[in-house]
Scaffold this motif. Structure first.
Motif, PDB file in Angstrom:
ATOM      1  N   ILE A 140      29.343  31.860  46.710  1.00 26.09           N
ATOM      2  CA  ILE A 140      30.006  31.581  45.436  1.00 26.09           C
ATOM      3  C   ILE A 140      30.958  32.716  45.065  1.00 26.09           C
ATOM      4  O   ILE A 140      32.099  32.487  44.628  1.00 26.09           O
ATOM      5  CB  ILE A 140      28.963  31.379  44.315  1.00 26.09           C
ATOM      6  N   ILE A 141      30.501  33.947  45.253  1.00 31.89           N
ATOM      7  CA  ILE A 141      31.355  35.097  44.952  1.00 31.89           C
ATOM      8  C   ILE A 141      32.602  35.085  45.833  1.00 31.89           C
ATOM      9  O   ILE A 141      33.723  35.347  45.363  1.00 31.89           O
ATOM     10  CB  ILE A 141      30.579  36.411  45.135  1.00 31.89           C
ATOM     11  N   GLY A 142      32.434  34.772  47.112  1.00 31.10           N
ATOM     12  CA  GLY A 142      33.584  34.725  48.017  1.00 31.10           C
ATOM     13  C   GLY A 142      34.614  33.699  47.593  1.00 31.10           C
ATOM     14  O   GLY A 142      35.824  33.968  47.591  1.00 31.10           O
ATOM     15  N   GLY A 143      34.146  32.511  47.191  1.00 36.65           N
ATOM     16  CA  GLY A 143      35.077  31.489  46.715  1.00 36.65           C
ATOM     17  C   GLY A 143      35.780  31.912  45.443  1.00 36.65           C
ATOM     18  O   GLY A 143      36.985  31.663  45.267  1.00 36.65           O
ATOM     19  N   ALA A 144      35.042  32.576  44.545  1.00 33.68           N
ATOM     20  CA  ALA A 144      35.636  33.036  43.287  1.00 33.68           C
ATOM     21  C   ALA A 144      36.705  34.094  43.540  1.00 33.68           C
ATOM     22  O   ALA A 144      37.780  34.074  42.914  1.00 33.68           O
ATOM     23  CB  ALA A 144      34.542  33.605  42.382  1.00 33.68           C
ATOM     24  N   VAL A 145      36.427  35.040  44.447  1.00 30.17           N
ATOM     25  CA  VAL A 145      37.409  36.073  44.779  1.00 30.17           C
ATOM     26  C   VAL A 145      38.664  35.444  45.380  1.00 30.17           C
ATOM     27  O   VAL A 145      39.791  35.833  45.053  1.00 30.17           O
ATOM     28  CB  VAL A 145      36.799  37.107  45.744  1.00 30.17           C
ATOM     29  N   GLY A 158      36.427  31.016  38.726  1.00 29.44           N
ATOM     30  CA  GLY A 158      36.467  30.748  40.160  1.00 29.44           C
ATOM     31  C   GLY A 158      35.106  30.377  40.698  1.00 29.44           C
ATOM     32  O   GLY A 158      34.977  29.484  41.546  1.00 29.44           O
ATOM     33  N   GLY A 159      34.059  31.041  40.182  1.00 32.40           N
ATOM     34  CA  GLY A 159      32.703  30.697  40.586  1.00 32.40           C
ATOM     35  C   GLY A 159      32.312  29.299  40.149  1.00 32.40           C
ATOM     36  O   GLY A 159      31.669  28.554  40.900  1.00 32.40           O
ATOM     37  N   SER A 301      37.134  46.752  49.543  1.00 33.54           N
ATOM     38  CA  SER A 301      36.898  45.534  48.760  1.00 33.54           C
ATOM     39  C   SER A 301      37.791  44.428  49.295  1.00 33.54           C
ATOM     40  O   SER A 301      38.799  44.687  49.949  1.00 33.54           O
ATOM     41  CB  SER A 301      37.207  45.763  47.275  1.00 33.54           C
ATOM     42  N   LEU A 302      37.402  43.185  49.025  1.00 35.37           N
ATOM     43  CA  LEU A 302      38.209  42.051  49.481  1.00 35.37           C
ATOM     44  C   LEU A 302      39.576  42.055  48.809  1.00 35.37           C
ATOM     45  O   LEU A 302      40.597  41.755  49.439  1.00 35.37           O
ATOM     46  CB  LEU A 302      37.483  40.735  49.192  1.00 35.37           C
ATOM     47  N   LEU A 320      47.083  33.459  54.111  1.00 33.22           N
ATOM     48  CA  LEU A 320      46.201  32.788  55.068  1.00 33.22           C
ATOM     49  C   LEU A 320      44.787  33.359  54.990  1.00 33.22           C
ATOM     50  O   LEU A 320      43.803  32.620  55.072  1.00 33.22           O
ATOM     51  CB  LEU A 320      46.751  32.938  56.486  1.00 33.22           C
ATOM     52  N   PHE A 321      44.699  34.667  54.822  1.00 31.57           N
ATOM     53  CA  PHE A 321      43.394  35.320  54.674  1.00 31.57           C
ATOM     54  C   PHE A 321      42.662  34.786  53.443  1.00 31.57           C
ATOM     55  O   PHE A 321      41.473  34.444  53.505  1.00 31.57           O
ATOM     56  CB  PHE A 321      43.581  36.834  54.577  1.00 31.57           C
ATOM     57  N   ALA A 322      43.355  34.679  52.318  1.00 30.94           N
ATOM     58  CA  ALA A 322      42.738  34.200  51.084  1.00 30.94           C
ATOM     59  C   ALA A 322      42.341  32.730  51.187  1.00 30.94           C
ATOM     60  O   ALA A 322      41.280  32.325  50.698  1.00 30.94           O
ATOM     61  CB  ALA A 322      43.688  34.410  49.907  1.00 30.94           C
ATOM     62  N   VAL A 323      43.184  31.923  51.834  1.00 30.44           N
ATOM     63  CA  VAL A 323      42.858  30.502  52.037  1.00 30.44           C
ATOM     64  C   VAL A 323      41.621  30.365  52.921  1.00 30.44           C
ATOM     65  O   VAL A 323      40.732  29.542  52.668  1.00 30.44           O
ATOM     66  CB  VAL A 323      44.058  29.751  52.635  1.00 30.44           C
ATOM     67  N   GLY A 324      41.560  31.183  53.991  1.00 24.16           N
ATOM     68  CA  GLY A 324      40.383  31.173  54.848  1.00 24.16           C
ATOM     69  C   GLY A 324      39.129  31.561  54.089  1.00 24.16           C
ATOM     70  O   GLY A 324      38.052  30.975  54.278  1.00 24.16           O
ATOM     71  N   LEU A 325      39.249  32.548  53.195  1.00 23.82           N
ATOM     72  CA  LEU A 325      38.114  32.982  52.385  1.00 23.82           C
ATOM     73  C   LEU A 325      37.649  31.866  51.452  1.00 23.82           C
ATOM     74  O   LEU A 325      36.436  31.642  51.277  1.00 23.82           O
ATOM     75  CB  LEU A 325      38.506  34.219  51.581  1.00 23.82           C
ATOM     76  N   LEU A 326      38.592  31.135  50.871  1.00 21.36           N
ATOM     77  CA  LEU A 326      38.240  30.022  49.983  1.00 21.36           C
ATOM     78  C   LEU A 326      37.527  28.915  50.761  1.00 21.36           C
ATOM     79  O   LEU A 326      36.485  28.395  50.317  1.00 21.36           O
ATOM     80  CB  LEU A 326      39.502  29.469  49.315  1.00 21.36           C
TER      81      LEU A 326
END
Length: 441
Positions: A140-145, A158-159, A301-302, A320-326
């Motif tokens: 959940i934290i990863g998606g929020a970030v 985001g969470g 940090s991310l 692309l990094f942020a999209v992959g994280l989402l």
């Protein structure tokens, strides 16, 4: 894949599986009428999928945080940990899937019926539940970030959005069945792979440094902490529980004419493909940080890693990094909720709707997001918690798959069991070393 793991293909003289297992879905398929070779060859593609879903757990935001932090802080030092973790993960996930296919039961179900003492069963459930909650926290934290990086949304919202989307995905699994759910997860897996791997091809690492990173070694307490975090993120306990359930659920609806031997062959391919993808992407994350972020301020940090990627490699790679994280957060949190529900059902015999469980486990993550605690630090610490939960899932898995009374002719050969015991000892030893370093100075 290792030759000694192909033990299921040469057991003609072994004793038959116990009668308790002959009524299971897997055993029923083993005695079904044979379909033609061309039909079976076609169907093996249809059988792929459960390992790819379970494999998403190996690419969750916790993996990203741990690998990015390791690469940015120590360069190529912990490359060997990623590789070793992925090799162990192949064996572990195959054994989990085999257990579900042959018995028609998940690992939590078998443990729930095998642990007779009520208090011991509840204690075991409690540690497994804490592991599942730590998993959910990271995802959940990863998606929020990711949503914060892409759209500047507050972390708390985001969470909420990540949790809501995961509820929709769980509704798909509940109402449309495992195949549709698999397709959604595999689609997200493709996005994850592209998002996290693109930067390595644009700015490749030095081959000599990568080879040097394959030599096992540490540099102080922090490197051991990160190694435990990487292994906890790679060999996730909830993925061990989930894979046996995914295999069980998937093959309850399979067509007749496919033997258990054929299913296990397909499973080896399934696990090999899933672990090759997960291992390659995890290695790419660490190499991306090692080659481009080592020594750069704020990359622990991310958010800092995203900013550093944007500065050094451009907006496209950072996006692309942020999209992959989402995609990672959305996919892995759905699988985590599935695993948590199976753990509760199997150990306590309590049915909890997936959507209700999703709401309950969402609360701790939202509290942390709203508290202002550093999200990347929370991710890394959650993976350390996961590493301590590994033995509680892995040791019973190796023990059960070695028992003729459970798997009959499909029990492990001694070399497979030895490999599983070795992996268990190494992981437990790493965790003990970590405790000594942290609390003994």
């Amino acid at each position: 894949m290792p030759q000694n793991l192909n033990d299921e293909q040469s057991r003609a003289a072994a004793p038959p599986a116990p009668s308790a297992l002959r009524d299971s879905p897997a055993a029923a398929a083993a005695t079904a009428s044979s379909a033609g070779p061309s039909i079976q060859k076609h169907r093996i593609l249809w059988l792929l999928g459960p390992a790819l879903v379970a494999g998403v757990a190996y690419l969750d935001p916790g993996n990203v945080a741990s690998n990015m932090t390791a690469g940015a802080k120590y360069g190529y030092l912990l490359v060997w940990v990623v590789i070793a973790g992925n090799v162990m993960a192949w064996l572990i996930q195959y054994l989990s899937a085999k257990l579900g296919i042959v018995t028609g039961k998940s690992l939590p179900q078998l443990l729930g019926s095998g642990i007779r003492n009520r208090h011991a069963r509840r204690a075991y459930w409690l540690q497994a539940e804490l592991v599942a909650m730590a998993t959910d926290l990271a995802e959940i934290i990863g998606g929020a970030v990711a949503l914060n990086l892409l759209f500047n949304l507050p972390l708390i919202w985001g969470g909420v959005i990540t949790g809501t989307v995961s509820m929709v995905m769980l509704a798909v699994q509940t109402r449309r069945g495992p195949r549709v759910f698999e397709r959604v997860i595999i689609g997200l897996l493709a996005i994850i792979a592209i998002g996290f791997s693109a930067g390595v091809f644009i700015s490749p690492p030095e081959a000599g440094s990568v080879l040097a990173g394959m030599v096992p070694r540490f540099e102080g307490t922090d490197s051991v902490l990160l190694a435990a975090s990487i292994l906890g993120a790679t060999i996730m306990p909830h993925a061990i529980y989930a894979h046996s359930a995914l295999a069980r659920d998937r093959f309850e609806v399979r067509a007749s004419g496919l033997t258990t031997k054929r299913l296990l062959t397909a499973t080896r391919w399934d696990v090999s493909i899933a672990m090759l993808i997960a291992g390659s992407v995890n290695l790419c994350i660490l190499l991306l940080a090692a080659a481009n972020l080592q020594g750069v301020e704020g990359t622990d940090s991310l958010e800092g890693a995203y900013a550093a990627l944007e500065d050094s490699m451009g907006m496209v790679v950072a996006t692309l990094f942020a999209v992959g994280l989402l995609a990672s957060g959305l996919a892995s949190t759905s699988v985590g909720a599935y695993a948590g529900a199976e753990i509760m059902h199997g150990l306590l015999h309590i049915e909890v709707p997936l959507l209700a469980r999703r709401l309950v486990t969402l609360i701790p993550a939202l509290l942390i997001l709203g508290s202002g605690f550093d999200p990347t630090q929370a991710l890394v610490l959650s993976q350390v918690v996961l590493s301590f939960g590994i033995p509680f899932a892995l040791v019973p898995l190796v023990w059960l798959t070695a028992k003729a009374g459970v798997l009959g002719e499909y029990r492990n050969r001694w070399m497979t069991t030895a490999a599983g015991v070795t992996a268990s000892v190494l992981l437990i030893a790493l965790n003990v070393t970590l405790l000594v370093l942290l609390f003994g100075g």
